[in-house]
Design a protein around this motif. Structure first.
Motif, PDB file in Angstrom:
ATOM      1  N   GLU A 244     -26.872  -7.804  19.922  1.00  0.00           N
ATOM      2  CA  GLU A 244     -27.539  -8.513  18.833  1.00  0.00           C
ATOM      3  C   GLU A 244     -26.483  -9.276  18.035  1.00  0.00           C
ATOM      4  N   GLU A 245     -26.579 -10.602  18.041  1.00  0.00           N
ATOM      5  CA  GLU A 245     -25.578 -11.434  17.380  1.00  0.00           C
ATOM      6  C   GLU A 245     -26.085 -12.051  16.076  1.00  0.00           C
ATOM      7  N   LYS A 246     -27.373 -11.988  15.828  1.00  0.00           N
ATOM      8  CA  LYS A 246     -27.933 -12.620  14.639  1.00  0.00           C
ATOM      9  C   LYS A 246     -27.487 -11.879  13.380  1.00  0.00           C
ATOM     10  N   THR A 247     -27.062 -12.625  12.362  1.00  0.00           N
ATOM     11  CA  THR A 247     -26.638 -12.036  11.097  1.00  0.00           C
ATOM     12  C   THR A 247     -27.855 -11.645  10.274  1.00  0.00           C
ATOM     13  N   THR A 248     -27.866 -10.410   9.798  1.00  0.00           N
ATOM     14  CA  THR A 248     -28.972  -9.922   8.979  1.00  0.00           C
ATOM     15  C   THR A 248     -28.407  -9.189   7.769  1.00  0.00           C
ATOM     16  N   SER A 249     -29.291  -8.800   6.860  1.00  0.00           N
ATOM     17  CA  SER A 249     -28.873  -8.049   5.684  1.00  0.00           C
ATOM     18  C   SER A 249     -28.305  -6.689   6.060  1.00  0.00           C
ATOM     19  N   TYR A 250     -28.589  -6.269   7.295  1.00  0.00           N
ATOM     20  CA  TYR A 250     -28.098  -4.983   7.793  1.00  0.00           C
ATOM     21  C   TYR A 250     -26.574  -4.932   7.781  1.00  0.00           C
ATOM     22  N   ILE A 251     -25.938  -6.108   7.956  1.00  0.00           N
ATOM     23  CA  ILE A 251     -24.481  -6.165   7.953  1.00  0.00           C
ATOM     24  C   ILE A 251     -23.960  -7.145   6.896  1.00  0.00           C
ATOM     25  N   ASP A 252     -24.783  -7.411   5.880  1.00  0.00           N
ATOM     26  CA  ASP A 252     -24.347  -8.245   4.759  1.00  0.00           C
ATOM     27  C   ASP A 252     -23.677  -7.343   3.723  1.00  0.00           C
ATOM     28  N   GLN A 253     -22.474  -7.685   3.315  1.00  0.00           N
ATOM     29  CA  GLN A 253     -21.705  -6.798   2.441  1.00  0.00           C
ATOM     30  C   GLN A 253     -22.422  -6.520   1.123  1.00  0.00           C
ATOM     31  N   ASP A 254     -22.982  -7.546   0.498  1.00  0.00           N
ATOM     32  CA  ASP A 254     -23.672  -7.338  -0.776  1.00  0.00           C
ATOM     33  C   ASP A 254     -24.897  -6.449  -0.605  1.00  0.00           C
ATOM     34  N   ALA A 255     -25.631  -6.668   0.483  1.00  0.00           N
ATOM     35  CA  ALA A 255     -26.826  -5.865   0.733  1.00  0.00           C
ATOM     36  C   ALA A 255     -26.464  -4.408   1.005  1.00  0.00           C
ATOM     37  N   VAL A 256     -25.397  -4.200   1.774  1.00  0.00           N
ATOM     38  CA  VAL A 256     -24.965  -2.835   2.090  1.00  0.00           C
ATOM     39  C   VAL A 256     -24.476  -2.127   0.834  1.00  0.00           C
ATOM     40  N   GLU A 257     -23.755  -2.844   0.007  1.00  0.00           N
ATOM     41  CA  GLU A 257     -23.290  -2.261  -1.259  1.00  0.00           C
ATOM     42  C   GLU A 257     -24.473  -1.868  -2.138  1.00  0.00           C
ATOM     43  N   ALA A 258     -25.514  -2.703  -2.129  1.00  0.00           N
ATOM     44  CA  ALA A 258     -26.719  -2.385  -2.908  1.00  0.00           C
ATOM     45  C   ALA A 258     -27.399  -1.130  -2.356  1.00  0.00           C
ATOM     46  N   GLU A 259     -27.419  -0.987  -1.027  1.00  0.00           N
ATOM     47  CA  GLU A 259     -27.985   0.212  -0.413  1.00  0.00           C
ATOM     48  C   GLU A 259     -27.229   1.463  -0.861  1.00  0.00           C
ATOM     49  N   ASN A 260     -25.909   1.364  -0.851  1.00  0.00           N
ATOM     50  CA  ASN A 260     -25.097   2.505  -1.252  1.00  0.00           C
ATOM     51  C   ASN A 260     -25.340   2.883  -2.714  1.00  0.00           C
ATOM     52  N   LYS A 261     -25.450   1.888  -3.571  1.00  0.00           N
ATOM     53  CA  LYS A 261     -25.706   2.159  -4.987  1.00  0.00           C
ATOM     54  C   LYS A 261     -27.085   2.791  -5.171  1.00  0.00           C
ATOM     55  N   PHE A 262     -28.054   2.303  -4.418  1.00  0.00           N
ATOM     56  CA  PHE A 262     -29.408   2.852  -4.467  1.00  0.00           C
ATOM     57  C   PHE A 262     -29.403   4.330  -4.075  1.00  0.00           C
ATOM     58  N   ALA A 263     -28.680   4.644  -2.987  1.00  0.00           N
ATOM     59  CA  ALA A 263     -28.615   6.035  -2.516  1.00  0.00           C
ATOM     60  C   ALA A 263     -27.878   6.918  -3.510  1.00  0.00           C
ATOM     61  N   ARG A 264     -26.743   6.447  -4.011  1.00  0.00           N
ATOM     62  CA  ARG A 264     -25.968   7.268  -4.948  1.00  0.00           C
ATOM     63  C   ARG A 264     -26.739   7.535  -6.227  1.00  0.00           C
ATOM     64  N   ARG A 265     -27.479   6.551  -6.700  1.00  0.00           N
ATOM     65  CA  ARG A 265     -28.282   6.736  -7.907  1.00  0.00           C
ATOM     66  C   ARG A 265     -29.367   7.789  -7.663  1.00  0.00           C
ATOM     67  N   MET A 266     -29.982   7.741  -6.497  1.00  0.00           N
ATOM     68  CA  MET A 266     -31.010   8.729  -6.174  1.00  0.00           C
ATOM     69  C   MET A 266     -30.419  10.128  -6.129  1.00  0.00           C
ATOM     70  N   PHE A 267     -29.237  10.253  -5.499  1.00  0.00           N
ATOM     71  CA  PHE A 267     -28.590  11.564  -5.423  1.00  0.00           C
ATOM     72  C   PHE A 267     -28.295  12.092  -6.828  1.00  0.00           C
ATOM     73  N   ALA A 268     -27.764  11.226  -7.671  1.00  0.00           N
ATOM     74  CA  ALA A 268     -27.395  11.645  -9.022  1.00  0.00           C
ATOM     75  C   ALA A 268     -28.623  11.999  -9.857  1.00  0.00           C
ATOM     76  N   ASP A 269     -29.670  11.184  -9.764  1.00  0.00           N
ATOM     77  CA  ASP A 269     -30.878  11.417 -10.558  1.00  0.00           C
ATOM     78  C   ASP A 269     -31.538  12.744 -10.208  1.00  0.00           C
ATOM     79  N   ASN A 270     -31.396  13.165  -8.954  1.00  0.00           N
ATOM     80  CA  ASN A 270     -32.064  14.389  -8.513  1.00  0.00           C
ATOM     81  C   ASN A 270     -31.133  15.603  -8.462  1.00  0.00           C
TER      82      ASN A 270
END
Length: 284
Positions: free
Chosen positions: A215-241
């Motif tokens: 798969e060569e098409k660029t997607t948000s799956y490998i977009d740095q800003d999108a991945v960073e947002a995913e990580n922040k989303f997960a960390r916030r969930m972990f902390a909140d709970n």
């Protein structure tokens, strides 16, 4: 580079011997080792058939043979050929005999007998496979552990490893656009553990994953800003709970699983002492 032929002889499945050899070899970088695996060696006739291979490929012989006659014959033949040979469990068994005041049972494969623990492990593996990647979340309350994390944070391989240790594990991928089921936040019995990894490392893993799929098409799956947002989303969930968190960036699957088990045991101890389930558990 020095090359070594490593012969592993066992009178059972050889699983224990392989684990010992793997753990020992991990201490040596770039070791040129060719393994020769000989399981279910339970007769002198079988052993005699193997000796030709040892003669053609001389090296170190590691063995776990509880039958005295078979073991003595192997040791005698190794001495005759000048091959170094080590009983992988001998020292440990002797120490236990001395401390327990009894002789070990000389039964091949005794550690793999089909007892209650064996069937519990099989049940754990079946449960874990059925509850991979967010499946059957209505049954998560039956789990011992639930792993949560963004895509490619080693949830599935860690789950399978833990299942082989006898733990029922479910796992759920965290996606910003698709919040997890409410059931995740209502669990009482299972310990929920968050897995996180550095954005840079996560990008490398995901890019390699796409390459393996051609798969060569660029997607948000490998977009740095999108991945960073995913990580922040997960960390916030972990902390909140208040969920314990393990950073898997520099950890092997075995190391991550060991950290999970340590947290689980801490939690069980706290529950037995009447404490709060998640109280005192810190990110690792």
């Amino acid at each position: 580079m020095t090359r070594l032929h490593l012969h592993l002889l066992s009178d059972s499945t050889g699983e224990t011997l392989e684990m010992i050899a793997k753990a020992a070899l991990a201490q040596f970088e770039d070791a040129g080792v060719q393994r020769h695996f000989w399981p279910m060696v339970r007769s002198q006739q079988h052993l005699d058939r193997i000796m030709g291979e040892l003669k053609d490929n001389p090296g170190l012989v590691l063995y776990t043979l509880v039958n005295e006659q078979t073991r003595e014959r192997l040791e005698e033949r190794c001495r005759a050929m000048g091959l170094p040979h080590v009983d992988a469990l001998d020292a440990v068994t002797e120490a236990l005999e001395a401390q327990l005041g009894q002789e070990a049972h000389g039964r091949p494969g005794r550690q793999h007998k089909m007892d209650d623990a064996y069937f519990a492990r099989v049940d754990a593996i079946q449960f874990t496979i059925a509850h991979d990647d967010g499946l059957l979340y209505d049954e998560w309350e039956e789990a011992d552990i639930v792993l949560a994390g963004v895509s490619r944070s080693s949830k599935t391989p860690t789950s399978i490893y833990l299942a082989n240790r006898g733990y029922k594990v479910a796992n759920i991928p965290l996606v910003v656009e698709s919040p997890p089921p409410q059931k995740l936040f209502q669990l009482k019995k299972p310990m929920v553990v968050g897995l996180t990894t550095a954005t840079r490392r996560l990008l490398e893993i995901r890019r390699n994953r796409l390459l393996s799929l051609n798969e060569e098409k660029t997607t948000s799956y490998i977009d740095q800003d999108a991945v960073e947002a995913e990580n922040k989303f997960a960390r916030r969930m972990f902390a909140d709970n208040g969920w314990p968190v393990i950073d898997v960036t520099r950890r092997s699957i075995e190391e991550t699983a060991a950290a999970v088990i340590r947290l689980y045991n801490q939690r069980e101890t706290m529950l037995e002492e009447g404490g709060e389930a998640q109280e005192g558990l810190k990110p690792i």
